[in-house]
Design a protein around this motif. Sequence first.
Motif, mmCIF file in Angstrom:
data_model
loop_
_atom_site.group_PDB
_atom_site.id
_atom_site.type_symbol
_atom_site.label_atom_id
_atom_site.label_comp_id
_atom_site.label_asym_id
_atom_site.label_seq_id
_atom_site.Cartn_x
_atom_site.Cartn_y
_atom_site.Cartn_z
ATOM 1 N N SER A 1 0.789 -1.294 0.102
ATOM 2 C CA SER A 1 -0.004 0.014 0.059
ATOM 3 C C SER A 1 0.865 1.264 -0.189
ATOM 4 O O SER A 1 0.507 2.133 -0.477
ATOM 5 N N ALA A 2 1.992 1.120 0.720
ATOM 6 C CA ALA A 2 2.892 2.531 0.776
ATOM 7 C C ALA A 2 3.308 2.741 -0.809
ATOM 8 O O ALA A 2 3.135 3.664 -1.221
ATOM 9 N N ALA A 3 3.645 1.628 -1.770
ATOM 10 C CA ALA A 3 3.830 2.069 -2.908
ATOM 11 C C ALA A 3 2.743 2.714 -3.634
ATOM 12 O O ALA A 3 2.999 3.633 -4.319
ATOM 13 N N ASP B 1 0.508 4.353 -2.543
ATOM 14 C CA ASP B 1 0.236 5.672 -1.879
ATOM 15 C C ASP B 1 1.295 6.707 -2.588
ATOM 16 O O ASP B 1 0.835 7.787 -2.887
ATOM 17 N N VAL B 2 2.369 6.513 -3.006
ATOM 18 C CA VAL B 2 3.214 7.294 -3.619
ATOM 19 C C VAL B 2 2.629 7.845 -4.961
ATOM 20 O O VAL B 2 2.619 9.159 -5.310
ATOM 21 N N ALA C 1 -0.505 7.925 -5.480
ATOM 22 C CA ALA C 1 -1.594 8.870 -5.218
ATOM 23 C C ALA C 1 -1.300 10.004 -4.331
ATOM 24 O O ALA C 1 -2.104 11.099 -5.155
ATOM 25 N N ASP C 2 -0.284 9.878 -3.826
ATOM 26 C CA ASP C 2 -0.396 11.329 -2.843
ATOM 27 C C ASP C 2 1.193 11.631 -2.717
ATOM 28 O O ASP C 2 1.390 12.609 -1.984
ATOM 29 N N GLY C 3 2.135 11.122 -3.495
ATOM 30 C CA GLY C 3 3.458 11.401 -3.269
ATOM 31 C C GLY C 3 3.796 12.701 -3.141
ATOM 32 O O GLY C 3 3.464 13.986 -3.860
ATOM 33 N N GLY C 4 4.262 13.031 -1.914
ATOM 34 C CA GLY C 4 4.857 14.349 -1.593
ATOM 35 C C GLY C 4 3.537 15.442 -1.059
ATOM 36 O O GLY C 4 3.851 16.654 -0.874
ATOM 37 N N ARG C 5 2.478 14.891 -1.183
ATOM 38 C CA ARG C 5 1.240 15.897 -0.880
ATOM 39 C C ARG C 5 1.130 16.039 0.640
ATOM 40 O O ARG C 5 1.286 15.221 1.595
ATOM 41 N N HIS C 6 0.633 17.084 0.958
ATOM 42 C CA HIS C 6 0.265 17.402 2.280
ATOM 43 C C HIS C 6 -0.930 16.606 2.489
ATOM 44 O O HIS C 6 -1.642 16.279 1.768
ATOM 45 N N GLY C 7 -1.368 16.429 3.876
ATOM 46 C CA GLY C 7 -2.703 15.724 4.257
ATOM 47 C C GLY C 7 -2.673 14.319 4.185
ATOM 48 O O GLY C 7 -3.699 13.908 4.516
ATOM 49 N N ASP C 8 -1.496 13.870 4.000
ATOM 50 C CA ASP C 8 -1.451 12.424 4.069
ATOM 51 C C ASP C 8 -1.154 11.619 5.420
ATOM 52 O O ASP C 8 -0.770 12.599 6.177
ATOM 53 N N GLN D 1 -6.906 13.023 1.997
ATOM 54 C CA GLN D 1 -6.448 11.626 1.702
ATOM 55 C C GLN D 1 -6.544 10.669 2.602
ATOM 56 O O GLN D 1 -5.806 9.731 2.870
ATOM 57 N N SER E 1 -3.525 8.032 6.010
ATOM 58 C CA SER E 1 -2.858 6.855 5.240
ATOM 59 C C SER E 1 -1.384 6.270 5.898
ATOM 60 O O SER E 1 -1.265 5.283 5.964
ATOM 61 N N ASP F 1 6.844 17.418 4.601
ATOM 62 C CA ASP F 1 6.365 17.586 3.238
ATOM 63 C C ASP F 1 6.058 16.342 2.426
ATOM 64 O O ASP F 1 5.432 16.267 1.523
ATOM 65 N N ARG F 2 7.190 15.294 2.670
ATOM 66 C CA ARG F 2 6.929 14.042 1.862
ATOM 67 C C ARG F 2 6.965 12.765 2.550
ATOM 68 O O ARG F 2 7.477 11.851 2.477
ATOM 69 N N ALA G 1 4.418 10.124 2.405
ATOM 70 C CA ALA G 1 4.279 9.292 1.716
ATOM 71 C C ALA G 1 5.532 8.470 1.314
ATOM 72 O O ALA G 1 5.775 7.199 1.171
ATOM 73 N N ALA H 1 7.442 4.854 1.740
ATOM 74 C CA ALA H 1 7.492 4.114 0.791
ATOM 75 C C ALA H 1 8.929 3.542 0.598
ATOM 76 O O ALA H 1 9.353 2.277 0.648
ATOM 77 N N ARG I 1 -0.167 18.473 9.395
ATOM 78 C CA ARG I 1 -0.432 17.841 7.887
ATOM 79 C C ARG I 1 -1.806 18.064 7.751
ATOM 80 O O ARG I 1 -2.184 18.604 6.544
ATOM 81 N N LEU I 2 -2.787 17.772 8.488
ATOM 82 C CA LEU I 2 -4.352 17.943 8.354
ATOM 83 C C LEU I 2 -4.435 19.366 8.159
ATOM 84 O O LEU I 2 -5.382 19.719 7.251
ATOM 85 N N ALA J 1 -3.615 20.182 4.672
ATOM 86 C CA ALA J 1 -4.588 19.809 3.695
ATOM 87 C C ALA J 1 -5.736 20.561 3.614
ATOM 88 O O ALA J 1 -6.051 20.885 2.408
ATOM 89 N N GLU K 1 -5.247 23.937 2.102
ATOM 90 C CA GLU K 1 -5.313 23.926 0.655
ATOM 91 C C GLU K 1 -6.401 23.878 -0.173
ATOM 92 O O GLU K 1 -6.859 24.347 -1.049
#
Lengths: 575, 423
Positions: free
Chosen positions: A561-563, A565-566, A568-575, B96, B123, B231-232, B234, B238, B262-263, B266, B269
Amino acid sequence: MASTPHIAVLGGGSTGAGIARDLAMRGLDVTLLEQGNLTHGTTGRMHGLLHSGGRYAVSDQASATECIEENRILRDIASHCVEMTDGLFVKRPEDSEEYFQEKLQGCEECGIPAEVVSREEARAMEPHLAKDIDKAIIVPDGAVDPFRLVVANAASAQEYGARIETHSKVTDLLVESGEVVGVEVEHTSGPGKRVHGTQGGTEEIYADYVVNATGAWAGRIGDMAGLDIEVRPSKGVMTIMNVRQVDTVINRCKPKGDADIIVPHETTAILGTTDEEVEDPEDYPEEQWEVDMMIDTLSELVPMLEEARTIRSFWGVRPLYEPPDVGSTDPTDITRDFFLLDHEDRDDLPGMTSIVGGKFTTYRMMGEKISDHVCEKFGLERDCRTAAVPLPGSEDFTVMRDYMEEFGLRSPIGRRSVERLGSRAEEVLGTDRPNPTVCSCEGVTRAEVQDAISQSGSDLNAVRIRTRATMGNCQGGFCCHRLANELHGDFDQRVVREAWDELLQERWKGQRHALWGDQLSQAALNYSLHATTQNRDHDPADGDPVDFAAFDGGLDHTGGSAATDVAADGGRHGD
Amino acid sequence: MAIESDILVVGGGLAGLTSAIAAAHEGADVRLVSYKQSTLRNASGLVDLLGYTPDGDGPLPDPYEAMGDLPEEHPYRTVGVDTVREAMGLFDEVTQYEGGHTDTNALLPTHGGTVKPTARYPSGAAAGLASDDRDMLLVGFESMTDFDAPHAAAHLDAVGAPFDVRGVTVQFPGGLRADAKVTRYAKLLDTNRDVTVRGRTRPIREALAARVNPLIEDEARVGFPAVLGDDRPAEIRADLGQQMGADVFEVPMGPPSLPGLRLEDALFEALDESGASFETGNPVVKYEGDGTLERVFLEKNGARIPLSADQYVLATGGLVGKGIDSDRERVTEPVFDCHVPHPSDRYDWFDTDVFGDHPFAAFGVATDEELRPLDGGGEPEFDNLRAAGGVLGGYDYAAEKSGSGVSIATGYAAGLHAAAEAQ
């Protein structure tokens, strides 16, 4: 009689610890028994004033004279527990000039250095004093950490061979052939509870002599042998502010009254107090009006207190005593002097002496007097050395500055650690492991916490009084779990969990009297962190088993799932 | 002349942000102002809906099922279960987060080693579900006093978790100071800077994985304290996961909480994307209007800037966020001085047990069915003011584990009501 008399000292407050140290230094066998932690009773519930004697200079000159003598001695032997702040007796316009002069003269008569300062001079020293005060008298009052002092006395007694048992409640006096021969004790420490000292069970401790130094509890001990010891417990409230509004002890210069003193203490200031006789030293009302009175009345001296943040309030009971024929009706009239009640002379019951009355500042002198008395009983001629030999931590306090250099302790945290530890700094801080801060409010590091654990076992309240951890603004909200974490490894998780819960509860208790404004906000945050983030209020380990299978098992068990994720949201906030 | 908008939201936490996003999605012209840092930095970043009933029953597998039985004054009763579902739909749309695939609560390990029921999780926490039965290795860092992995593992075991769990402690590579802030750890991992460990230089993620690898037995998942990037995150997970051959997750922690921050990022944003405007850092200090709010004044660099709107939403938080304030005499709502019901004796504001039934926990404004705060006589304080989130009374979010859910649901409802009125 054994060649080395064995003395059982009852009570782990300042007096008991002072006696234990004194007797142990004179070569006697000593067992100290305390029902709770060291300082559990009156000593842990005082405002931390190191009296100059000025307070008693008019009403009780004998006590005043003792205070100034002991004040000087403690500065020498307990330098790492004492902060010499000086004190001011402040006169407001409505306070009597006559009393002001009596105070000044009383100080002189008792050998207490005292000097009059003008309003301007006083306000230059303490800018937050009310603008309309008249003038003040400066005396050598100070602040003293009662926890650190008692722990140092107990540690010293231990070094001289004494046995120190905390959480060991005296349940009976052993009386044989009309003589006290020992005590029966219940040890409440043990596996699954707090772990330290003798663990669990009842023990009969035979002693050649018993010293009852249980303060407000002395009557309870007396009852066990049918003795009548009329201690008059008198309660007083103390309210703790979140910062030091003053750096000098501020006394109101008037005959007597409630809410007339502010003591700067470590990072806080303590407002005190009241004086009201109570029936039971363990069960008495703690009331809102008492807290309000502290703030309202002391604001007359330091107006900013009206709006300042309080972090908790606590009550202590003084073990007041006066000989039966005096009959004071007002507890403020009762002398602060101490009394030795030799139960052989007084009650025809040999084997025990009680010490009652007195005050914290003169604890050492009381220890000396009672140790003299005990030695005399056994025909021993041993000199008291407690006025000359520094306590552990104060052996060479000038080394503090060297330690600051050696450990690179330039930060406020390091500075405070070294101040607390005094000459023990090297032993405690000299670790080659990372030494992170565990309690940020009070700047207490892991090394100090581990040192306290090595002395006191799994009891986090005992760690607290040794280090000041959890005693700052957040009242443990941010560090109770960190302290619990520090226990794990030496203790299993059940012991850790119970110690953690006990500390949380203890910290909550005193905050209840400060729940408005910023401290109510802090309490709501603490509650939220423990209940919401940690779910401490519904710990499933304490409750019914959880049906894990009834809950969401997640979208994907197969990994990877980690893969995804990248993508889907790689580097995005809110993850 | 005042700066005008259809809707002015006061407060930038979960409730205010949701309210502003919901209203903006309805097409309203929305402005959000906030003063202090939001309490999200204190929050775990998990989004709880309802984990326990007010009587303490739980953990509840289905949060929606229990909502109908809540007391009448509970905000979930005010907005209704359907609105709660819609609001969570909006939340799922703009973040997300995971957990939206089911109505059932998840159980997640806490940093102290208990588990707690929650409805949505980042996640980054997903592989850590306690209801997942794969074996788990927890990894703590030697200097990080908030998380002791062996202790948390022992506690999780005592909780009866349906998997084997072990905890190990390692030194974080890269020579951070003992008192380094969590953001320092995150920054190092974000940039994947080279570090030198025992003479060997390599990127920090690789160095961390190399340190943990020999400690993994056959666990399928490995949990770290929540410092894995700002910032990164995920990418970091991984990366670590690939090098360790296991799923990597974060265990949420207390403040300052990266998942909470982070929430917040988001949602800001999403707010930006919705077309709403916002500004932070200045307090609302005054209002004008009687019965109807006319305008408010924002204090900025000593000046008072007037802002006027057709509709207003109050989302300033509860006692923690200072949206509810108190002194020795009484409890107040400081922005609009709305009525806050409370016992007159402050010794009736709390329980003597640390986790007792604390009245203060439920302090906040009471509202009508449209979330308009009510005065002491039960009438709306203003006909164009609605309240959402922590400033609402009538529920104990900490005991129920309902804080985020109430903020999202009432924020959403207040935003929709305001948007409907404004058009």
